[in-house]
Design an enzyme around this catalytic site. Structure first.
Site, PDB file in Angstrom:
ATOM      1  N   ASP A  10       0.884  -1.128   0.205  1.00 59.81           N
ATOM      2  CA  ASP A  10       0.033   0.075   0.193  1.00 59.81           C
ATOM      3  C   ASP A  10       0.855   1.103   0.018  1.00 59.81           C
ATOM      4  OD1 ASP A  10      -2.597   1.599   0.313  1.00 59.81           O
ATOM      5  OD2 ASP A  10      -1.764   1.688   2.490  1.00 59.81           O
ATOM      6  N   SER A  11       0.413   2.304  -0.003  1.00 59.95           N
ATOM      7  CA  SER A  11       1.216   3.710   0.008  1.00 59.95           C
ATOM      8  C   SER A  11       1.654   3.819   1.469  1.00 59.95           C
ATOM      9  CB  SER A  11       0.346   4.831  -0.445  1.00 59.95           C
ATOM     10  OG  SER A  11      -0.820   4.907   0.170  1.00 59.95           O
ATOM     11  N   CYS A  73      -4.321  -1.856  -2.023  1.00 66.59           N
ATOM     12  CA  CYS A  73      -4.478  -0.147  -2.184  1.00 66.59           C
ATOM     13  C   CYS A  73      -5.611  -0.222  -3.260  1.00 66.59           C
ATOM     14  CB  CYS A  73      -3.183   0.240  -2.362  1.00 66.59           C
ATOM     15  SG  CYS A  73      -3.351   1.769  -2.996  1.00 66.59           S
ATOM     16  N   GLU A 153      -2.886   9.692   8.054  1.00 63.56           N
ATOM     17  CA  GLU A 153      -1.425   9.344   8.058  1.00 63.56           C
ATOM     18  C   GLU A 153      -0.733  10.224   9.056  1.00 63.56           C
ATOM     19  OE1 GLU A 153       0.799   7.140   6.831  1.00 63.56           O
ATOM     20  OE2 GLU A 153      -0.668   5.980   5.677  1.00 63.56           O
ATOM     21  N   CYS A 185     -10.840   2.745   0.141  1.00 66.23           N
ATOM     22  CA  CYS A 185      -9.632   3.047   0.307  1.00 66.23           C
ATOM     23  C   CYS A 185      -9.321   2.131   1.651  1.00 66.23           C
ATOM     24  CB  CYS A 185      -9.597   4.520   0.847  1.00 66.23           C
ATOM     25  SG  CYS A 185      -7.597   5.001   1.362  1.00 66.23           S
ATOM     26  N   HIS A 187      -7.128   2.798   4.025  1.00 66.12           N
ATOM     27  CA  HIS A 187      -7.089   3.758   5.345  1.00 66.12           C
ATOM     28  C   HIS A 187      -8.090   3.992   6.004  1.00 66.12           C
ATOM     29  CE1 HIS A 187      -3.139   4.861   3.394  1.00 66.12           C
ATOM     30  NE2 HIS A 187      -2.838   5.543   4.561  1.00 66.12           N
TER      31      HIS A 187
HETATM   32  N1  DGL Z   1      -4.879   3.062   0.921  1.00 62.41           N
HETATM   33  C1  DGL Z   1      -4.840   3.456  -0.445  1.00 62.41           C
HETATM   34  C2  DGL Z   1      -5.954   3.184  -0.976  1.00 62.41           C
HETATM   35  O1  DGL Z   1      -6.693   2.361  -0.854  1.00 62.41           O
HETATM   36  C3  DGL Z   1      -3.949   4.895  -0.846  1.00 62.41           C
HETATM   37  C4  DGL Z   1      -4.614   5.848  -0.319  1.00 62.41           C
HETATM   38  C5  DGL Z   1      -3.342   6.983  -0.649  1.00 62.41           C
HETATM   39  O2  DGL Z   1      -2.322   7.017  -0.671  1.00 62.41           O
HETATM   40  O3  DGL Z   1      -3.953   8.064  -1.413  1.00 62.41           O
HETATM   41  O4  DGL Z   1      -6.303   3.881  -1.925  1.00 62.41           O
END
Ligand code: DGL
Length: 266
Positions: A10-11, A73, A153, A185, A187
């Site tokens: 993931d990011s 992600c 974050e 997402c 996150h």
């Molecule tokens: N967690 C990621 C997603 O599902 C990345 C979010 C990001 O870095 O903008 O899109």
């Protein structure tokens, strides 16, 4: 091969929500996780940039012995899944986070659902297009909520600031009569309770953890790839060290976590 780790990326910390579900469903498996904290957020990047990062990360995870790659992600699943499948088709199987959620939704029979995600994921139209095929009777309303990833974050969760931002996004009129909300997402499960509260806990909030872990389990079973060594060992890598990543990783994975910075861009 079967006792090798599952590669997850993931990011940043978002994929840890998926990694945690994977460990709940498959406790005997080892993980090798990569959080691309140097390039976060992915949601504001071009598809080309995300494809470039995702390719490098997939190569890195394979070099670390990954037996399958989980793209934890949505932004990368929407932009890079097809490219990765093509490029790595002789080396590994890849699982994304969008298809399992769309398949799960197909079992639910909702007439109207909401989707929130990053700009990249929402603009890709990936969920809408796939839902149209699998659940043609379901109307979809989507909204990009780009402040949520930087907010999470930066550690702004369970407080007045995050409640105000979440409320401001979700009080959008088109969300007033949805029966379910997809967290597109990885996150967002971190703030799932805060999101659910906006709807008085009255609608289903769908995140990728369970559907993705179920698909991964099916894949490992069907291909005789379940770890049967009785030993599991998780390793975590980031492209830029942040104390917050370590803190969240410790929240999700009890005890000492094995976290290293890896420079994979050279
Ligand atoms: N967690 C990621 C997603 O599902 C990345 C979010 C990001 O870095 O903008 O899109």
């Amino acid at each position: 091969m079967k006792n090798q780790p599952i590669g997850i990326f993931d990011s940043g910390v978002g994929g840890l929500t998926v990694a945690q579900s994977v460990k709940q469903v498959l406790p005997g498996e080892s993980l090798v996780y990569f959080g691309d904290t140097a390039h976060l957020p992915y949601g504001d990047k071009s598809a080309g940039a995300i494809q470039y990062y995702s390719r490098k990360i997939t190569g890195f995870l394979l070099d670390h012995g990954a037996k399958v790659i989980l793209i934890a992600c949505n932004s990368a699943s929407a932009s890079a899944f097809d490219v990765l499948k093509e490029e790595f088709r002789d080396r590994t199987a890849l699982i994304d986070v969008i298809d399992p959620v769309v398949d799960y939704l197909g079992t639910r029979n909702y007439s109207r659902v909401g989707i929130i995600g990053t700009k990249r994921t929402i603009e890709s139209g990936s969920y809408e297009n796939k839902i149209k095929v699998k659940s043609p009777g379901t109307e979809v309303v989507s909204l990009a909520t780009p402040l949520l990833v930087p907010m999470i974050e930066e550690g702004f969760v369970f407080d007045d600031i995050s409640n105000a931002i979440i409320r401001s996004y979700l009080s959008h009129a088109s969300f007033s009569d949805i029966q379910a909300l997809i967290l597109a997402c990885t996150h967002y499960p971190i703030i799932k309770n805060q999101i659910s509260k906006i709807f008085d806990f009255g609608i289903e909030i769908i995140d990728s953890g369970k559907p993705v872990s179920a698909i991964l389990k099916e894949y490992l079973e069907a291909n005789h790839l379940l770890n049967d060594s009785g030993k599991s060992d998780d390793r975590f890598f980031v492209s830029d060290y942040t104390p917050y990543f370590e803190k969240v990783a410790r929240m999700f994975f009890d005890g000492d976590i094995n976290l290293k910075k890896a420079d994979i861009w050279k």
